[in-house]
Design a protein around this motif. Structure first.
Motif, PDB file in Angstrom:
ATOM      1  N   VAL A  84      15.694 113.446  42.424  1.00  0.00           N
ATOM      2  CA  VAL A  84      15.683 112.437  43.487  1.00  0.00           C
ATOM      3  C   VAL A  84      17.057 112.369  44.147  1.00  0.00           C
ATOM      4  O   VAL A  84      18.073 112.160  43.482  1.00  0.00           O
ATOM      5  N   LYS A  85      17.076 112.546  45.456  1.00  0.00           N
ATOM      6  CA  LYS A  85      18.323 112.416  46.199  1.00  0.00           C
ATOM      7  C   LYS A  85      18.611 110.937  46.472  1.00  0.00           C
ATOM      8  O   LYS A  85      17.701 110.156  46.730  1.00  0.00           O
ATOM      9  N   VAL A  86      19.886 110.576  46.426  1.00  0.00           N
ATOM     10  CA  VAL A  86      20.302 109.201  46.703  1.00  0.00           C
ATOM     11  C   VAL A  86      21.415 109.236  47.738  1.00  0.00           C
ATOM     12  O   VAL A  86      22.335 110.050  47.648  1.00  0.00           O
ATOM     13  N   GLY A  87      21.292 108.365  48.742  1.00  0.00           N
ATOM     14  CA  GLY A  87      22.343 108.202  49.732  1.00  0.00           C
ATOM     15  C   GLY A  87      22.892 106.786  49.657  1.00  0.00           C
ATOM     16  O   GLY A  87      22.196 105.867  49.232  1.00  0.00           O
ATOM     17  N   ILE A  88      24.146 106.603  50.070  1.00  0.00           N
ATOM     18  CA  ILE A  88      24.804 105.292  50.007  1.00  0.00           C
ATOM     19  C   ILE A  88      25.207 104.874  51.421  1.00  0.00           C
ATOM     20  O   ILE A  88      25.887 105.623  52.129  1.00  0.00           O
ATOM     21  N   VAL A  89      24.771 103.676  51.819  1.00  0.00           N
ATOM     22  CA  VAL A  89      25.202 103.072  53.080  1.00  0.00           C
ATOM     23  C   VAL A  89      25.923 101.773  52.736  1.00  0.00           C
ATOM     24  O   VAL A  89      25.375 100.923  52.020  1.00  0.00           O
ATOM     25  N   ALA A  90      27.159 101.627  53.191  1.00  0.00           N
ATOM     26  CA  ALA A  90      27.929 100.405  52.982  1.00  0.00           C
ATOM     27  C   ALA A  90      27.956  99.626  54.292  1.00  0.00           C
ATOM     28  O   ALA A  90      28.133 100.210  55.364  1.00  0.00           O
ATOM     29  N   PHE A  91      27.748  98.312  54.211  1.00  0.00           N
ATOM     30  CA  PHE A  91      27.727  97.531  55.454  1.00  0.00           C
ATOM     31  C   PHE A  91      28.415  96.185  55.265  1.00  0.00           C
ATOM     32  O   PHE A  91      28.392  95.581  54.200  1.00  0.00           O
ATOM     33  N   ALA A  92      29.083  95.783  56.344  1.00  0.00           N
ATOM     34  CA  ALA A  92      29.656  94.441  56.468  1.00  0.00           C
ATOM     35  C   ALA A  92      29.456  94.066  57.938  1.00  0.00           C
ATOM     36  O   ALA A  92      28.330  93.876  58.372  1.00  0.00           O
TER      37      ALA A  92
ATOM     38  N   GLY B  98      25.465  92.186  64.772  1.00  0.00           N
ATOM     39  CA  GLY B  98      24.678  93.414  64.768  1.00  0.00           C
ATOM     40  C   GLY B  98      23.228  93.233  65.146  1.00  0.00           C
ATOM     41  O   GLY B  98      22.808  92.187  65.672  1.00  0.00           O
ATOM     42  N   VAL B  99      22.434  94.236  64.879  1.00  0.00           N
ATOM     43  CA  VAL B  99      21.020  94.288  65.246  1.00  0.00           C
ATOM     44  C   VAL B  99      20.218  93.247  64.473  1.00  0.00           C
ATOM     45  O   VAL B  99      20.509  92.967  63.299  1.00  0.00           O
TER      46      VAL B  99
ATOM     47  N   LEU C 183      36.101  95.823  50.845  1.00  0.00           N
ATOM     48  CA  LEU C 183      35.517  94.616  51.431  1.00  0.00           C
ATOM     49  C   LEU C 183      35.974  94.443  52.878  1.00  0.00           C
ATOM     50  O   LEU C 183      37.122  94.707  53.228  1.00  0.00           O
ATOM     51  N   GLN C 184      35.033  93.970  53.720  1.00  0.00           N
ATOM     52  CA  GLN C 184      35.294  93.737  55.134  1.00  0.00           C
ATOM     53  C   GLN C 184      34.666  92.418  55.540  1.00  0.00           C
ATOM     54  O   GLN C 184      33.970  91.783  54.746  1.00  0.00           O
ATOM     55  N   ARG C 185      34.885  92.018  56.769  1.00  0.00           N
ATOM     56  CA  ARG C 185      34.331  90.753  57.248  1.00  0.00           C
ATOM     57  C   ARG C 185      32.981  90.947  57.930  1.00  0.00           C
ATOM     58  O   ARG C 185      32.669  92.030  58.386  1.00  0.00           O
ATOM     59  N   ALA C 186      32.217  89.837  57.982  1.00  0.00           N
ATOM     60  CA  ALA C 186      30.922  89.748  58.679  1.00  0.00           C
ATOM     61  C   ALA C 186      29.820  90.474  57.896  1.00  0.00           C
ATOM     62  O   ALA C 186      30.078  91.167  56.904  1.00  0.00           O
ATOM     63  N   THR C 187      28.570  90.284  58.355  1.00  0.00           N
ATOM     64  CA  THR C 187      27.404  90.884  57.685  1.00  0.00           C
ATOM     65  C   THR C 187      26.402  91.345  58.738  1.00  0.00           C
ATOM     66  O   THR C 187      25.904  90.538  59.516  1.00  0.00           O
ATOM     67  N   ALA C 188      26.115  92.632  58.753  1.00  0.00           N
ATOM     68  CA  ALA C 188      25.172  93.206  59.723  1.00  0.00           C
ATOM     69  C   ALA C 188      24.027  93.878  58.954  1.00  0.00           C
ATOM     70  O   ALA C 188      23.984  95.097  58.809  1.00  0.00           O
ATOM     71  N   THR C 189      23.106  93.051  58.474  1.00  0.00           N
ATOM     72  CA  THR C 189      22.001  93.593  57.674  1.00  0.00           C
ATOM     73  C   THR C 189      21.106  94.513  58.501  1.00  0.00           C
ATOM     74  O   THR C 189      20.596  95.522  58.003  1.00  0.00           O
ATOM     75  N   GLY C 190      20.904  94.173  59.780  1.00  0.00           N
ATOM     76  CA  GLY C 190      20.076  95.015  60.641  1.00  0.00           C
ATOM     77  C   GLY C 190      20.677  96.390  60.828  1.00  0.00           C
ATOM     78  O   GLY C 190      19.972  97.414  60.786  1.00  0.00           O
TER      79      GLY C 190
ATOM     80  N   ALA D 161      12.647 105.784  50.451  1.00  0.00           N
ATOM     81  CA  ALA D 161      12.661 104.321  50.437  1.00  0.00           C
ATOM     82  C   ALA D 161      14.093 103.851  50.621  1.00  0.00           C
ATOM     83  O   ALA D 161      15.048 104.592  50.370  1.00  0.00           O
ATOM     84  N   ILE D 162      14.219 102.594  51.065  1.00  0.00           N
ATOM     85  CA  ILE D 162      15.530 101.973  51.249  1.00  0.00           C
ATOM     86  C   ILE D 162      15.614 100.755  50.337  1.00  0.00           C
ATOM     87  O   ILE D 162      14.664  99.971  50.247  1.00  0.00           O
ATOM     88  N   ILE D 163      16.738 100.617  49.647  1.00  0.00           N
ATOM     89  CA  ILE D 163      17.004  99.420  48.845  1.00  0.00           C
ATOM     90  C   ILE D 163      18.240  98.758  49.431  1.00  0.00           C
ATOM     91  O   ILE D 163      19.318  99.356  49.453  1.00  0.00           O
ATOM     92  N   MET D 164      18.094  97.535  49.936  1.00  0.00           N
ATOM     93  CA  MET D 164      19.218  96.831  50.564  1.00  0.00           C
ATOM     94  C   MET D 164      19.610  95.630  49.723  1.00  0.00           C
ATOM     95  O   MET D 164      18.790  94.764  49.441  1.00  0.00           O
ATOM     96  N   LEU D 165      20.879  95.581  49.332  1.00  0.00           N
ATOM     97  CA  LEU D 165      21.414  94.459  48.573  1.00  0.00           C
ATOM     98  C   LEU D 165      22.404  93.702  49.438  1.00  0.00           C
ATOM     99  O   LEU D 165      23.298  94.302  50.036  1.00  0.00           O
ATOM    100  N   THR D 166      22.241  92.374  49.502  1.00  0.00           N
ATOM    101  CA  THR D 166      23.149  91.555  50.286  1.00  0.00           C
ATOM    102  C   THR D 166      23.267  90.173  49.674  1.00  0.00           C
ATOM    103  O   THR D 166      22.363  89.721  48.953  1.00  0.00           O
ATOM    104  N   ASP D 167      24.376  89.487  49.969  1.00  0.00           N
ATOM    105  CA  ASP D 167      24.561  88.134  49.441  1.00  0.00           C
ATOM    106  C   ASP D 167      24.679  87.105  50.563  1.00  0.00           C
ATOM    107  O   ASP D 167      24.975  85.941  50.303  1.00  0.00           O
ATOM    108  N   GLY D 168      24.502  87.540  51.802  1.00  0.00           N
ATOM    109  CA  GLY D 168      24.665  86.607  52.914  1.00  0.00           C
ATOM    110  C   GLY D 168      23.623  86.791  53.989  1.00  0.00           C
ATOM    111  O   GLY D 168      22.698  87.593  53.864  1.00  0.00           O
ATOM    112  N   GLN D 169      23.769  86.009  55.058  1.00  0.00           N
ATOM    113  CA  GLN D 169      22.861  86.118  56.184  1.00  0.00           C
ATOM    114  C   GLN D 169      23.535  86.899  57.305  1.00  0.00           C
ATOM    115  O   GLN D 169      24.762  86.976  57.377  1.00  0.00           O
ATOM    116  N   ARG D 170      22.733  87.451  58.169  1.00  0.00           N
ATOM    117  CA  ARG D 170      23.275  88.261  59.263  1.00  0.00           C
ATOM    118  C   ARG D 170      24.152  87.409  60.180  1.00  0.00           C
ATOM    119  O   ARG D 170      23.783  86.323  60.603  1.00  0.00           O
ATOM    120  N   THR D 171      25.340  87.938  60.466  1.00  0.00           N
ATOM    121  CA  THR D 171      26.262  87.255  61.385  1.00  0.00           C
ATOM    122  C   THR D 171      26.543  88.081  62.629  1.00  0.00           C
ATOM    123  O   THR D 171      27.123  87.577  63.588  1.00  0.00           O
TER     124      THR D 171
END
Length: 345
Positions: free
Chosen positions: A125-133, A232-233, A158-165, A220-230
């Protein structure tokens, strides 16, 4: 269970006929046996072990039933190894991930759980990593090299803001590099007509027809987040993009649902886990939402996801299994008959 050729089920009516013929043969054998003068010969003809002599015919009847059911081509929901080939881990690296309500802090707990999850996956199984703030970027292209993945996770800053989209869009662009998924166009409101793909020269290609949500079983995509979108999309628009391509987006929420003020180096910020949106994303893409309030919960979530992604339940024709069972029963019937009575039935 249902049948592809249900019209063949009427053949099952032959089973009661076989039972009736067997009973008639037994009665005929009994009548012939009582003609003998010697009682010992009568007992030998009729059989002294009444129950044992019925076992081989019963097994043969069950074999016939299994063969007739196989002829109707039954389809059942069974658990099989998944053909999942690529998983994208989209992980939140916003400043709120330094909060210590999840020990030792949210980021470290997420990193440890993600690394354990990667090690549990099958090696193919291939795994890719996407980091987002405030933005999202590919930290590691899909690979089977677990060491590269661990290194990418350990490099999170670590960076500021959250762009879950944005995280979902970048994950999709990584899975479908030839479909021209354009994050910049979506952010500026110039999104191309939905379902249209472009090549590397930005020329329009054939339309990509939407498919059923969750039907793309190769990724499949697995998205982990601790905040709400501030920024981005809109994450629900991004989820719709994933849904149209059949990609499931599993969401994992970590942190405080009611909201919490986090301070660091002279500045503070209010963070709140947007469970409603995360649940909507998973529902739209035929996936699931998980909440992890502690580091142990987070490990348990990833363990659950690992089992879900390595096996899957789906409708499969089971005619071969019934045919195999019929053959085994027929062989057992013949074997017992030879062993006990020196004859086949």
């Amino acid at each position: 269970m249902h049948f592809l050729w249900p019209q063949f089920l009427w053949l099952m009516a032959a089973l009661p006929v076989l039972v009736l013929l067997y009973v008639l043969l037994l009665r005929r054998k009994k009548k012939l046996a009582v003609r003998y003068a010697s009682l010992s010969i009568v007992k030998e003809a009729m059989g002294t072990r009444q129950f044992r002599r019925h076992i081989p015919p019963l097994l043969f009847l069950l074999a016939m039933a299994a063969m007739l059911l196989a002829a109707a081509r039954p389809v059942a929901v069974v658990t099989l190894p998944s053909n999942q080939q690529t998983i994208i881990l989209a992980m939140d690296v916003s400043g709120s991930m330094r909060a210590t309500d999840v020990q030792p802090n949210r980021l470290v707990a997420a990193q440890n759980a993600a690394k354990a999850f990667i090690q549990e996956l099958p090696r193919h199984v291939k795994v890719g990593i996407v980091a987002f703030a405030g933005s999202a970027q590919v930290a590691q292209l899909p690979t089977v090299n677990r060491e590269d993945l661990v290194t990418a996770i350990d490099r999170f800053q670590l960076q500021r803001a959250t762009a879950t989209g944005n995280a979902i869009v970048i994950s999709l662009a990584t899975l479908f590099p030839d479909q021209g998924i354009d994050l910049a166009a979506m952010q500026t409101g110039r999104e191309r007509p939905r379902g249209t793909a472009i090549d590397s020269d930005r020329k329009e290609k054939k339309e990509v027809a939407p498919v059923a949500p969750g039907s793309f079983s190769s990724a499949a995509i697995i998205m982990l987040t601790d905040g709400q979108r501030t920024t981005g999309v809109d994450p629900l628009e991004a989820a719709k993009l994933a849904s149209e391509r059949g990609v499931r987006v599993y969401t994992v929420g970590i942190g405080t649902v009611d909201g919490e003020t986090i301070g660091f180096e002279g500045w503070s910020m209010r963070v709140r886990l947007d469970e409603e949106t995360l649940k909507a994303i998973s529902n739209k893409t035929a996936a699931e939402y998980f909440y992890a309030g502690t580091a142990a919960d987070l490990k348990k979530v990833y363990s659950t996801l690992s089992s879900k992604l390595t096996v899957e339940k789906k409708e499969t024709e089971v005619s071969a299994l019934l045919a195999m069972a019929a053959a085994a029963l027929a062989l057992l019937s013949a074997g017992l008959s030879l062993f006990w009575f020196n004859r086949i039935l």
